[in-house]
Every structure is written in C-alpha cells, then in structure tokens.
Design a protein around this motif. Sequence first.
Motif, PDB file in Angstrom:
ATOM      1  N   ALA A 164     129.860  73.466  51.716  1.00 34.18           N
ATOM      2  CA  ALA A 164     130.045  74.153  52.984  1.00 34.18           C
ATOM      3  C   ALA A 164     129.023  73.663  54.015  1.00 34.18           C
ATOM      4  O   ALA A 164     129.085  74.043  55.174  1.00 34.18           O
ATOM      5  N   LEU A 165     128.075  72.846  53.608  1.00 34.34           N
ATOM      6  CA  LEU A 165     127.046  72.350  54.506  1.00 34.34           C
ATOM      7  C   LEU A 165     127.668  71.395  55.510  1.00 34.34           C
ATOM      8  O   LEU A 165     128.364  70.450  55.147  1.00 34.34           O
ATOM      9  N   ARG A 166     127.419  71.640  56.773  1.00 32.90           N
ATOM     10  CA  ARG A 166     127.996  70.828  57.832  1.00 32.90           C
ATOM     11  C   ARG A 166     126.927  69.899  58.379  1.00 32.90           C
ATOM     12  O   ARG A 166     125.747  70.277  58.456  1.00 32.90           O
ATOM     13  N   PRO A 167     127.277  68.709  58.797  1.00 32.92           N
ATOM     14  CA  PRO A 167     126.275  67.819  59.393  1.00 32.92           C
ATOM     15  C   PRO A 167     125.798  68.369  60.731  1.00 32.92           C
ATOM     16  O   PRO A 167     126.533  69.067  61.426  1.00 32.92           O
ATOM     17  N   PRO A 168     124.557  68.079  61.104  1.00 32.67           N
ATOM     18  CA  PRO A 168     124.036  68.608  62.371  1.00 32.67           C
ATOM     19  C   PRO A 168     124.713  67.946  63.560  1.00 32.67           C
ATOM     20  O   PRO A 168     125.250  66.846  63.472  1.00 32.67           O
ATOM     21  N   ASP A 169     124.682  68.664  64.652  1.00 35.15           N
ATOM     22  CA  ASP A 169     125.242  68.113  65.888  1.00 35.15           C
ATOM     23  C   ASP A 169     124.313  67.029  66.416  1.00 35.15           C
ATOM     24  O   ASP A 169     123.083  67.176  66.365  1.00 35.15           O
ATOM     25  N   PRO A 170     124.857  65.951  66.945  1.00 30.90           N
ATOM     26  CA  PRO A 170     123.986  64.895  67.478  1.00 30.90           C
ATOM     27  C   PRO A 170     123.169  65.417  68.655  1.00 30.90           C
ATOM     28  O   PRO A 170     123.680  66.064  69.558  1.00 30.90           O
ATOM     29  N   GLY A 171     121.851  65.179  68.615  1.00 29.31           N
ATOM     30  CA  GLY A 171     120.960  65.589  69.691  1.00 29.31           C
ATOM     31  C   GLY A 171     120.452  67.008  69.580  1.00 29.31           C
ATOM     32  O   GLY A 171     119.626  67.425  70.389  1.00 29.31           O
ATOM     33  N   ALA A 172     120.924  67.777  68.616  1.00 30.43           N
ATOM     34  CA  ALA A 172     120.480  69.171  68.471  1.00 30.43           C
ATOM     35  C   ALA A 172     119.092  69.191  67.842  1.00 30.43           C
ATOM     36  O   ALA A 172     118.717  68.309  67.084  1.00 30.43           O
ATOM     37  N   ALA A 173     118.313  70.235  68.187  1.00 29.65           N
ATOM     38  CA  ALA A 173     116.964  70.376  67.639  1.00 29.65           C
ATOM     39  C   ALA A 173     117.041  70.719  66.161  1.00 29.65           C
ATOM     40  O   ALA A 173     117.912  71.478  65.735  1.00 29.65           O
ATOM     41  N   ARG A 174     116.136  70.186  65.375  1.00 27.02           N
ATOM     42  CA  ARG A 174     116.124  70.464  63.945  1.00 27.02           C
ATOM     43  C   ARG A 174     115.349  71.756  63.706  1.00 27.02           C
ATOM     44  O   ARG A 174     114.223  71.907  64.175  1.00 27.02           O
ATOM     45  N   PRO A 175     115.905  72.697  62.989  1.00 30.97           N
ATOM     46  CA  PRO A 175     115.250  73.998  62.840  1.00 30.97           C
ATOM     47  C   PRO A 175     113.951  73.939  62.037  1.00 30.97           C
ATOM     48  O   PRO A 175     113.052  74.730  62.271  1.00 30.97           O
ATOM     49  N   GLN A 176     113.801  73.012  61.093  1.00 35.17           N
ATOM     50  CA  GLN A 176     112.590  72.981  60.284  1.00 35.17           C
ATOM     51  C   GLN A 176     111.421  72.335  61.010  1.00 35.17           C
ATOM     52  O   GLN A 176     110.282  72.481  60.586  1.00 35.17           O
ATOM     53  N   GLU A 177     111.647  71.607  62.077  1.00 31.04           N
ATOM     54  CA  GLU A 177     110.565  70.924  62.774  1.00 31.04           C
ATOM     55  C   GLU A 177     109.924  71.771  63.864  1.00 31.04           C
ATOM     56  O   GLU A 177     108.733  71.696  64.085  1.00 31.04           O
ATOM     57  N   GLY A 178     110.670  72.559  64.556  1.00 36.31           N
ATOM     58  CA  GLY A 178     110.134  73.343  65.662  1.00 36.31           C
ATOM     59  C   GLY A 178     109.998  72.461  66.902  1.00 36.31           C
ATOM     60  O   GLY A 178     110.460  71.331  66.956  1.00 36.31           O
ATOM     61  N   THR A 179     109.284  72.973  67.874  1.00 32.56           N
ATOM     62  CA  THR A 179     109.101  72.211  69.102  1.00 32.56           C
ATOM     63  C   THR A 179     107.945  71.227  68.936  1.00 32.56           C
ATOM     64  O   THR A 179     107.152  71.320  68.002  1.00 32.56           O
ATOM     65  N   ALA A 180     107.856  70.311  69.864  1.00 30.42           N
ATOM     66  CA  ALA A 180     106.768  69.333  69.824  1.00 30.42           C
ATOM     67  C   ALA A 180     105.418  70.012  69.991  1.00 30.42           C
ATOM     68  O   ALA A 180     104.416  69.597  69.393  1.00 30.42           O
ATOM     69  N   ARG A 181     105.369  71.071  70.764  1.00 31.70           N
ATOM     70  CA  ARG A 181     104.124  71.804  70.969  1.00 31.70           C
ATOM     71  C   ARG A 181     103.660  72.471  69.675  1.00 31.70           C
ATOM     72  O   ARG A 181     102.485  72.438  69.327  1.00 31.70           O
ATOM     73  N   ASP A 182     104.604  73.056  68.923  1.00 32.37           N
ATOM     74  CA  ASP A 182     104.260  73.689  67.651  1.00 32.37           C
ATOM     75  C   ASP A 182     103.792  72.640  66.643  1.00 32.37           C
ATOM     76  O   ASP A 182     102.838  72.880  65.885  1.00 32.37           O
ATOM     77  N   GLN A 183     104.439  71.497  66.605  1.00 31.10           N
ATOM     78  CA  GLN A 183     104.030  70.427  65.690  1.00 31.10           C
ATOM     79  C   GLN A 183     102.613  69.955  66.014  1.00 31.10           C
ATOM     80  O   GLN A 183     101.796  69.752  65.110  1.00 31.10           O
ATOM     81  N   ALA A 184     102.322  69.774  67.286  1.00 34.19           N
ATOM     82  CA  ALA A 184     100.989  69.322  67.691  1.00 34.19           C
ATOM     83  C   ALA A 184      99.937  70.360  67.332  1.00 34.19           C
ATOM     84  O   ALA A 184      98.855  70.020  66.838  1.00 34.19           O
ATOM     85  N   ARG A 185     100.250  71.620  67.545  1.00 39.03           N
ATOM     86  CA  ARG A 185      99.297  72.688  67.222  1.00 39.03           C
ATOM     87  C   ARG A 185      99.026  72.721  65.719  1.00 39.03           C
ATOM     88  O   ARG A 185      97.879  72.837  65.280  1.00 39.03           O
ATOM     89  N   ARG A 186     100.075  72.603  64.893  1.00 42.12           N
ATOM     90  CA  ARG A 186      99.885  72.608  63.440  1.00 42.12           C
ATOM     91  C   ARG A 186      99.094  71.383  62.982  1.00 42.12           C
ATOM     92  O   ARG A 186      98.263  71.471  62.089  1.00 42.12           O
ATOM     93  N   THR A 187      99.331  70.241  63.594  1.00 40.96           N
ATOM     94  CA  THR A 187      98.646  69.014  63.182  1.00 40.96           C
ATOM     95  C   THR A 187      97.181  69.036  63.572  1.00 40.96           C
ATOM     96  O   THR A 187      96.302  68.722  62.765  1.00 40.96           O
ATOM     97  N   VAL A 188      96.878  69.408  64.806  1.00 40.58           N
ATOM     98  CA  VAL A 188      95.500  69.362  65.293  1.00 40.58           C
ATOM     99  C   VAL A 188      94.650  70.445  64.662  1.00 40.58           C
ATOM    100  O   VAL A 188      93.531  70.199  64.207  1.00 40.58           O
TER     101      VAL A 188
END
Length: 190
Positions: free
Chosen positions: A52-76
């Motif tokens: 039942a798993l459907r492929p993601p829509d092209p260009g859609a945000a990935r739910p496990q990654e979050g926003t770029a700001r959240d990624q930067a905050r977690r990394t730094v």
Amino acid sequence: MMRHLALLSLLGAAVAVSGCENIREQFDMSKSAPDEFRVVSRAPLTLPPNFALRPPDPGAARPQEGTARDQARRTVFRIEEGSGPSVAEVMPDDGRSESERTLLVRAGVPESEPNIRQIVNAETRSINEASDSLINDLVFWRKDEPPGVVVDAGAESRRLREAQALGEAVTGAGAPTIERREKGLLEGIF
C-alpha cells in the motif's frame, strides 16, 4: 598456366589482406571486448514490504528530514530527542556566561581529553621512530669504515726531510700505511 597464376594471385591477395585490421573488422574476424566504462551495475529489483506504500510526489518535502533550519539546528547544537543534564550540572560556573557554557557543553568540551595534544604527539613520535629506523636502514645500508690513524702533518714533514737528508727511502720505518679492508663478494656491484 593462366589458371594457376590467377589462383596464386588470389591466394596472395587473401594473405595480404588478412593482416589488415579494417578488413578483419569488416568481415567480423576480430575480437571485440566490451567497453568497461559503459558497463554499469544495477541494483536488483525488489518489492517493498508494504504494497500500500505509495511513492512520494516529486518535489514534496520529506517528512523524516524536516526543514533546512531544523537540520542545521540539530547538526550544530547536537540536539537529541531526549533531554540530558542541565548545563550547570555538567559545567560549573567558571566565570563564563550561561550561553558560552551551553555552547561548550553542546560542543562536547566536558567529555574531551584535556591533554589530547600530548597524547597525539607521543603516538606520532612512536610511529615516526619506528618508520625512521626502517628508512635509515634502507638508505644507509653501508656501514661506515672505522676511522684510521690521524697523521700529524708537522711530524710527517720532519720525518720526510730527515729521510731525504740521510738518503734513506721515505717508505721505511715509521711511514704511515693505509690498510684497506677486503671487499665482500657483491660489494662492488652496488
């Protein structure tokens, strides 16, 4: 006679042409290996565990990654899901501001080795000494000859003048001699 001559000329032409590379390729007589730069490996085809798993829509945000700001905050700031001990517990007040201590705790300063430079220098020194002895053995494989007897120039000059004045041979008693050691079997080769 004419027939034999035509047959011989045809046979000679066949032998002469068989050595040409272009003729071999045209008659498909040459081997052709595959181009190793065009060969690509492909992943095996597999089915997903959930049909039942459907492929993601092209260009859609990935739910496990979050926003770029959240990624930067977690990394730094190395933000984890759980909360750890407070900054005051890990690093006591040593005159720095609360934000400086927070930054140092999140950077991992309290867990760091205080004398890491001395440890790295000692390890590097031991590695260099081990490799240095091997390099010296390879480069300086010939052993130096032991030093001979040092001749006193003034005394030798007096001895030579006395021998000439008395009419004696200069190679007589007291003359310094050079004693060369015997060469080994393969010593002259290198």
